[in-house]
Design an enzyme around this catalytic site. Structure first.
Site, short mmCIF file in Angstrom:
data_model
loop_
_atom_site.label_atom_id
_atom_site.label_comp_id
_atom_site.label_asym_id
_atom_site.label_seq_id
_atom_site.Cartn_x
_atom_site.Cartn_y
_atom_site.Cartn_z
N ASP A 165 -8.12 -1.20 -4.39
CA ASP A 165 -8.80 -2.46 -4.10
C ASP A 165 -10.50 -1.93 -3.91
O ASP A 165 -11.46 -2.18 -5.20
CB ASP A 165 -8.46 -3.16 -3.53
N GLU A 389 0.47 0.16 6.85
CA GLU A 389 0.30 -0.20 6.17
C GLU A 389 -0.31 0.86 5.17
O GLU A 389 -0.57 1.79 4.70
CB GLU A 389 -0.08 -1.19 5.67
C1 DGY Z 1 -4.24 -7.60 -2.14
O1 DGY Z 1 -3.80 -8.95 -2.00
O2 DGY Z 1 -5.04 -7.60 -1.31
C2 DGY Z 1 -3.30 -7.05 -3.08
O3 DGY Z 1 -3.93 -6.05 -3.10
C3 DGY Z 1 -4.12 -7.17 -4.77
O4 DGY Z 1 -3.13 -6.83 -5.30
#
Ligand code: DGY
Length: 422
Positions: A165, A389
């Site tokens: 992201d 994670e």
């Molecule tokens: C989040 O909500 O952080 C996800 O990575 C979007 O897919």
């Protein structure tokens, strides 16, 4: 690690997958990510395949039950409403586009490779399920080639599409967006996790602005291709689709299908991958298609070349430099760059899923020593710091969500001393 330790960790990993099972699909982790995510789910299937092959098939079948008529497989399937997540289905506004409420973008297509691995567990029993999934996987790959390819390199149209992201790879393209009119909204992610480990408000304003643009254009790919300012050729997507295509073609041949179209895509993707080589950086790099500029980023995705079947010795020098700069490789961003941040999501932390893909690729390319170093290092990271994670690469401290599906899956499929290496 003693044998006792890894057997206990195997059990913990299976319990995490079972615990995150919502009946036919697995959430990445309770709370922070309450729906079915595309590539998380494909990794989950790989994890399940190590102890429950039927459940592994079901995971992928549920994912493909959300496939849109145009072939796209969404990055989130909103099976059941959950107020703990933002942005939900109303913000995406995809009603009527697919069979299940979903987001309007996709995610890295690791599924074909894991479907092949699941099928390898029991060829005879799995054949009807492989046969049913084959055309669906092919339609999805065709959608990438139709709507995301630029001279063979695969682009993302939203940072969430790459799965990485807030990677510095997108900083240039994000800076070109003025998120005018985005309005007020309430993030939920920062109520589940320390905000220092998540993307900033600057990033979120642009994420939401891009979702609003897609909604306004009715998620029409042709319109988006014309009007979306964000279009970045991405090594994650390009190398992963290249690998997935090779595995899909192998499946197709075994099933007696015509794979000539898939082979053409592979040739195009090989040319596209070569075009992501940034000579100044001596690395594979992301490229902003709108601005015609490389991002200038050595990221963990740069090391996916071997996974894509591109054996490039030039990247071995980068591996030595980047891995040598941290205690627990592979950092998601170059630790020697000013943008590096050891805690903030994809701007530095180590992600076990990327390690697994890099390690599998290196082993396939015959770089056995590096592959083994990465696998045992990843196993030590999880054994010491749990199924988080992601992790701070400088000291291994866990970050983001806990009891995480894909970290458990990678443990079972690859990192654990008892892993089948499938
Ligand atoms: C989040 O909500 O952080 C996800 O990575 C979007 O897919």
């Amino acid at each position: 690690m003693t044998q006792m330790d890894h057997i206990a960790l195997d059990e913990q990993a299976r319990a995490i997958l079972r615990g995150n099972d919502r009946g036919g699909y697995t959430v990445p982790t309770a709370g922070l990510y309450p729906y079915q995510w595309n590539w998380d789910s494909a990794f989950a299937a790989w994890g399940f395949a190590q102890f429950d092959v039927g459940r592994a098939w079901q995971e992928v079948e549920t994912l493909f039950s959300g496939q849109w008529p145009n072939g796209m497989v969404p990055h989130i399937l909103f099976h059941k409403p959950d107020p703990g997540y933002f942005p939900g289905p109303d913000v995406w506004g995809t009603q009527g586009k697919g069979p299940i409420l979903s987001s309007g973008i996709s995610q890295p297509p690791v599924a074909a490779t894991f479907v092949r691995a699941i099928w390898e567990k029991d060829r005879a029993a799995g054949e009807p399920r492989a046969r049913a999934l084959f055309p669906r996987l092919r339609d999805w790959h065709r959608w990438f080639m139709d709507w995301r390819a630029e001279d063979g390199a695969i682009c993302i149209t939203h940072p969430w599409e790459a799965g990485r992201d807030n990677a510095p790879d997108w900083d240039g393209a994000m800076a070109a967006i003025d998120p005018v009119g985005v309005g007020e909204y309430t993030r939920r992610d920062t109520s589940h996790v320390d905000p220092a480990m998540r993307p900033t408000k600057y990033d979120y304003d642009r994420y939401i602005w891009l979702v609003q643009l897609g909604k306004r254009l009715g998620w029409d790919e042709a319109a988006l291709k014309e009007h979306n300012p964000f279009r970045v050729a991405d090594p994650t997507m390009t190398f992963i689709l290249l690998r997935a295509n090779r595995d899909l073609a192998a499946m197709g041949r075994a099933l007696g299908e015509d794979v000539s179209e898939i082979e053409e895509w592979t040739a195009a993707l090989e040319a596209g991958a070569a075009a992501l080589w940034n000579e100044d950086l001596a690395s594979y790099d992301a490229k902003d298609v709108r601005a015609g500029r490389f991002a200038g980023c050595v990221s963990s995705a740069s090391f996916l070349c071997w996974y894509g079947g591109v054996d490039d010795d030039r990247m071995l020098a980068q591996v030595e430099r980047v891995w040598g700069a941290v205690r627990y490789p592979v950092p998601s961003h170059d630790p020697e760059s000013p943008e590096f941040n050891a805690k903030r999501y994809w701007r530095g932390p180590t992600w076990c899923i990327i390690n697994a893909l890099i390690g599998i690729g290196m082993a396939d390319a015959g770089h056995a020593a590096q592959a083994d170093q990465l696998r045992t290092g990843t196993a030590a990271l999880v054994a010491r710091h749990g199924f988080a994670e992601y992790f701070d690469p400088t000291d291994g401290s866990p970050a983001g969500g806990g009891t995480f599906t894909w970290t458990a899956a990678v443990w079972l499929g690859w990192a654990s001393p008892s892993a089948g290496r499938a």
